[in-house]
Design a protein around this motif. Structure first.
Motif, PDB file in Angstrom:
ATOM      1  N   ILE A  83     -31.502   0.839  10.926  1.00 21.80           N
ATOM      2  CA  ILE A  83     -30.697   0.747  12.134  1.00 21.80           C
ATOM      3  C   ILE A  83     -30.721  -0.719  12.563  1.00 21.80           C
ATOM      4  CG2 ILE A  83     -30.483   1.406  14.565  1.00 21.80           C
ATOM      5  CD1 ILE A  83     -29.826   3.669  12.684  1.00 21.80           C
ATOM      6  N   LYS A  84     -29.574  -1.325  12.700  1.00 25.25           N
ATOM      7  CA  LYS A  84     -29.481  -2.722  13.132  1.00 25.25           C
ATOM      8  C   LYS A  84     -29.270  -2.762  14.642  1.00 25.25           C
ATOM      9  CE  LYS A  84     -29.835  -4.334   8.956  1.00 25.25           C
ATOM     10  NZ  LYS A  84     -28.717  -5.009   8.285  1.00 25.25           N
ATOM     11  N   ALA A  85     -29.795  -3.814  15.259  1.00 21.29           N
ATOM     12  CA  ALA A  85     -29.724  -3.906  16.709  1.00 21.29           C
ATOM     13  C   ALA A  85     -29.727  -5.360  17.142  1.00 21.29           C
ATOM     14  CB  ALA A  85     -30.902  -3.160  17.347  1.00 21.29           C
ATOM     15  N   LYS A  86     -29.292  -5.572  18.385  1.00 22.75           N
ATOM     16  CA  LYS A  86     -29.350  -6.884  19.025  1.00 22.75           C
ATOM     17  C   LYS A  86     -30.281  -6.760  20.227  1.00 22.75           C
ATOM     18  CE  LYS A  86     -25.411  -9.093  19.468  1.00 22.75           C
ATOM     19  NZ  LYS A  86     -24.010  -9.453  19.806  1.00 22.75           N
ATOM     20  N   ALA A  87     -31.183  -7.712  20.379  1.00 17.23           N
ATOM     21  CA  ALA A  87     -32.151  -7.651  21.480  1.00 17.23           C
ATOM     22  C   ALA A  87     -32.048  -8.902  22.336  1.00 17.23           C
ATOM     23  CB  ALA A  87     -33.563  -7.509  20.933  1.00 17.23           C
ATOM     24  N   PRO A 124     -25.964   5.040  13.422  1.00 22.30           N
ATOM     25  CA  PRO A 124     -25.716   5.209  11.982  1.00 22.30           C
ATOM     26  C   PRO A 124     -24.219   5.268  11.661  1.00 22.30           C
ATOM     27  CG  PRO A 124     -27.434   6.691  12.714  1.00 22.30           C
ATOM     28  CD  PRO A 124     -26.877   6.064  13.951  1.00 22.30           C
ATOM     29  N   GLY A 125     -23.835   4.557  10.596  1.00 18.55           N
ATOM     30  CA  GLY A 125     -22.436   4.545  10.184  1.00 18.55           C
ATOM     31  C   GLY A 125     -21.566   3.603  10.987  1.00 18.55           C
ATOM     32  N   HIS A 126     -22.130   2.971  12.001  1.00 23.57           N
ATOM     33  CA  HIS A 126     -21.401   2.052  12.868  1.00 23.57           C
ATOM     34  C   HIS A 126     -21.928   0.629  12.681  1.00 23.57           C
ATOM     35  CE1 HIS A 126     -20.791   5.956  14.842  1.00 23.57           C
ATOM     36  NE2 HIS A 126     -19.774   5.440  15.503  1.00 23.57           N
ATOM     37  N   GLY A 127     -21.081  -0.340  12.932  1.00 26.62           N
ATOM     38  CA  GLY A 127     -21.518  -1.728  12.902  1.00 26.62           C
ATOM     39  C   GLY A 127     -22.204  -2.096  11.602  1.00 26.62           C
ATOM     40  N   LEU A 128     -23.410  -2.650  11.716  1.00 25.57           N
ATOM     41  CA  LEU A 128     -24.156  -3.122  10.554  1.00 25.57           C
ATOM     42  C   LEU A 128     -25.228  -2.136  10.104  1.00 25.57           C
ATOM     43  CD1 LEU A 128     -24.609  -6.872  11.620  1.00 25.57           C
ATOM     44  CD2 LEU A 128     -22.818  -5.871  10.169  1.00 25.57           C
ATOM     45  N   HIS A 156     -23.190  13.816  12.929  1.00 24.26           N
ATOM     46  CA  HIS A 156     -23.309  14.821  13.975  1.00 24.26           C
ATOM     47  C   HIS A 156     -24.017  14.157  15.136  1.00 24.26           C
ATOM     48  CE1 HIS A 156     -24.402  18.591  15.983  1.00 24.26           C
ATOM     49  NE2 HIS A 156     -23.706  19.259  15.096  1.00 24.26           N
ATOM     50  N   ASP A 157     -23.715  14.540  16.372  1.00 24.96           N
ATOM     51  CA  ASP A 157     -24.408  13.886  17.473  1.00 24.96           C
ATOM     52  C   ASP A 157     -25.906  14.210  17.482  1.00 24.96           C
ATOM     53  OD1 ASP A 157     -23.844  16.473  18.251  1.00 24.96           O
ATOM     54  OD2 ASP A 157     -22.927  15.940  20.159  1.00 24.96           O
ATOM     55  N   LEU A 158     -26.317  15.292  16.825  1.00 23.27           N
ATOM     56  CA  LEU A 158     -27.747  15.539  16.668  1.00 23.27           C
ATOM     57  C   LEU A 158     -28.396  14.479  15.782  1.00 23.27           C
ATOM     58  CD1 LEU A 158     -27.896  19.433  16.260  1.00 23.27           C
ATOM     59  CD2 LEU A 158     -28.590  18.070  18.242  1.00 23.27           C
ATOM     60  N   VAL A 159     -27.641  13.994  14.787  1.00 27.89           N
ATOM     61  CA  VAL A 159     -28.133  12.892  13.953  1.00 27.89           C
ATOM     62  C   VAL A 159     -28.341  11.655  14.818  1.00 27.89           C
ATOM     63  CG1 VAL A 159     -27.541  11.304  12.073  1.00 27.89           C
ATOM     64  CG2 VAL A 159     -27.072  13.751  11.830  1.00 27.89           C
ATOM     65  N   PHE A 160     -27.382  11.357  15.689  1.00 25.50           N
ATOM     66  CA  PHE A 160     -27.516  10.193  16.560  1.00 25.50           C
ATOM     67  C   PHE A 160     -28.726  10.339  17.487  1.00 25.50           C
ATOM     68  CE2 PHE A 160     -22.628   9.893  16.233  1.00 25.50           C
ATOM     69  CZ  PHE A 160     -22.721   9.237  15.008  1.00 25.50           C
ATOM     70  N   GLU A 183     -11.066  -9.341   4.927  1.00 23.62           N
ATOM     71  CA  GLU A 183     -12.148  -8.660   5.626  1.00 23.62           C
ATOM     72  C   GLU A 183     -12.022  -7.155   5.434  1.00 23.62           C
ATOM     73  OE1 GLU A 183     -12.417 -11.759   9.431  1.00 23.62           O
ATOM     74  OE2 GLU A 183     -11.419  -9.819   9.643  1.00 23.62           O
ATOM     75  N   TYR A 184     -13.155  -6.471   5.534  1.00 25.61           N
ATOM     76  CA  TYR A 184     -13.146  -5.011   5.499  1.00 25.61           C
ATOM     77  C   TYR A 184     -13.993  -4.496   6.660  1.00 25.61           C
ATOM     78  CZ  TYR A 184     -17.805  -5.414   3.410  1.00 25.61           C
ATOM     79  OH  TYR A 184     -19.119  -5.710   3.187  1.00 25.61           O
ATOM     80  N   PHE A 185     -13.658  -3.297   7.131  1.00 24.28           N
ATOM     81  CA  PHE A 185     -14.413  -2.696   8.224  1.00 24.28           C
ATOM     82  C   PHE A 185     -15.759  -2.193   7.708  1.00 24.28           C
ATOM     83  CE2 PHE A 185     -10.083  -2.308   9.980  1.00 24.28           C
ATOM     84  CZ  PHE A 185     -10.300  -2.895  11.226  1.00 24.28           C
ATOM     85  N   THR A 186     -16.814  -2.468   8.481  1.00 21.38           N
ATOM     86  CA  THR A 186     -18.166  -2.078   8.057  1.00 21.38           C
ATOM     87  C   THR A 186     -18.475  -0.619   8.349  1.00 21.38           C
ATOM     88  OG1 THR A 186     -19.077  -2.790  10.183  1.00 21.38           O
ATOM     89  CG2 THR A 186     -19.038  -4.422   8.405  1.00 21.38           C
ATOM     90  N   ARG A 187     -17.778  -0.018   9.284  1.00 18.52           N
ATOM     91  CA  ARG A 187     -18.105   1.355   9.658  1.00 18.52           C
ATOM     92  C   ARG A 187     -17.860   2.308   8.493  1.00 18.52           C
ATOM     93  NH1 ARG A 187     -12.940   0.780  12.458  1.00 18.52           N
ATOM     94  NH2 ARG A 187     -11.394   2.077  11.387  1.00 18.52           N
ATOM     95  N   ASP A 188     -18.597   3.386   8.488  1.00 13.56           N
ATOM     96  CA  ASP A 188     -18.388   4.457   7.522  1.00 13.56           C
ATOM     97  C   ASP A 188     -17.135   5.210   7.944  1.00 13.56           C
ATOM     98  OD1 ASP A 188     -18.474   6.707   5.889  1.00 13.56           O
ATOM     99  OD2 ASP A 188     -20.651   6.916   6.046  1.00 13.56           O
ATOM    100  N   ASN A 189     -16.169   5.297   7.062  1.00  8.56           N
ATOM    101  CA  ASN A 189     -14.910   5.963   7.416  1.00  8.56           C
ATOM    102  C   ASN A 189     -15.134   7.414   7.824  1.00  8.56           C
ATOM    103  OD1 ASN A 189     -12.031   5.674   7.642  1.00  8.56           O
ATOM    104  ND2 ASN A 189     -11.820   6.984   5.841  1.00  8.56           N
TER     105      ASN A 189
END
Length: 302
Positions: free
Chosen positions: A17-21, A64-68, A79-83, A206-212
């Motif tokens: 999981i990538k994050a900005k702090a 997950p599946g978003h951003g980096l 699934h939102d349970l995964v999140f 460029e390509y989108f990083t998100r999981d389609n």
């Protein structure tokens, strides 16, 4: 809050999981976990967080599946349970026992759910443009579930190699993808694209990083009565900052039932209306920042 941030990587079984702090986790007493909306990423908070006081620590994650962040393995549905599970992994990694969730849209719904699952750890949920999580009429639940499964399987079978675009087209596609929720400015799109797109290996676009596959997230299917029962466990302070021209997912009479629940169950509850559209925190952060800082009894610069 300084504009500088550090990149963080939190290991999970399928990657990271990538994050900005922003700020220092060891010296700041106010710890905030920022959760973005559907198909967005941690860049959703780039214009807001620098306006917050220096005395807070903010961790904005790419779900997950978003951003980096890593994509789920092949065959695994979103699934939102995964999140929710990944939020728990992040919280455990940070060793947080008391913290605030700042969520936008889907991130706000995840925050509400999480506060019900772990009520002793969440002191506040600050929800931007989200009154309540999704719910559906009981007679539609089976069909909506099968439609969601079919949509996921269709996306799963598509070519996994993301298409490549020039930057102008990438910006246009980002704006177009959000048009259903209101107008996303070019500047806002650029914030999201810092984590939402990468230069192709040949350097030609460029390509989108998100999981389609996140286009078909299988959200928990509940009618409003079941959701009301679920949210009976909410006990944190809840602050909803609703954009006047934001999204309207439910009739007012449905929203009112949940507002009455929050008034009964939450330690404190505030519903604040501000000028702006769905991404008000990104496009017009000055419209929301004072309501956030007020919740910590702190002023900017302290």
């Amino acid at each position: 809050m300084p504009k500088e941030f550090i990149e963080m990587e939190i290991p999970v079984p399928y990657g990271s999981i990538k994050a900005k702090a922003w700020g220092s986790a060891s010296t700041h007493s106010h710890q905030i976990l920022a959760l973005h909306g559907w198909q967005d990423n941690a860049g959703s908070f780039d214009t807001l967080i620098p306006l917050l006081p220096d005395s807070v620590y903010v961790l904005a994650v790419d779900l997950p599946g978003h951003g980096l962040s890593s994509h789920l393995p092949p065959g695994c549905p979103y699934h939102d349970l995964v999140f929710l599970m990944e939020v728990k992994r992040v919280v455990d990694h940070m060793n947080w026992t008391k913290f605030t969730i700042l969520g936008h849209s889907m991130g706000a719904a995840i925050g509400m759910f999480y506060s019900c699952l772990y009520p002793k750890t969440v002191t506040k949920v600050i929800a931007i443009d989200m009154i309540k999580p999704l719910s559906f009429p009981a007679e539609e639940l089976a069909k909506r579930t099968s439609d969601g499964i079919n949509a996921f399987l269709t996306l799963e079978h598509k070519n996994s190699i993301p298409p490549v675009y020039d930057h102008k087209t990438t910006v246009e596609k980002m704006i177009s993808a959000h048009a259903i929720y209101g107008s996303l400015t070019e500047e806002a799109a650029e914030c999201l694209l810092k984590r939402g797109a990468k230069v192709s290996s040949d350097g030609k676009g460029e390509y989108f990083t998100r999981d389609n596959r996140i286009k078909a997230v299988l959200f928990q299917r509940m009618d409003s009565e079941a959701l009301l029962n679920y949210l009976q466990n909410i006990e944190c302070e809840l602050i909803i900052i609703k954009a006047k021209n934001g999204i309207q997912l439910d009739p007012q009479e449905v929203n009112q039932k949940f507002i009455q629940l929050y008034e009964r169950k939450c330690k404190t509850f505030k519903l604040i209306e501000v000028e702006g559209q769905h991404h008000v925190h990104l496009i017009e952060p000055q419209n929301v920042v004072s309501f956030i800082t007020n919740e910590f009894n702190i002023t900017n610069g302290n």
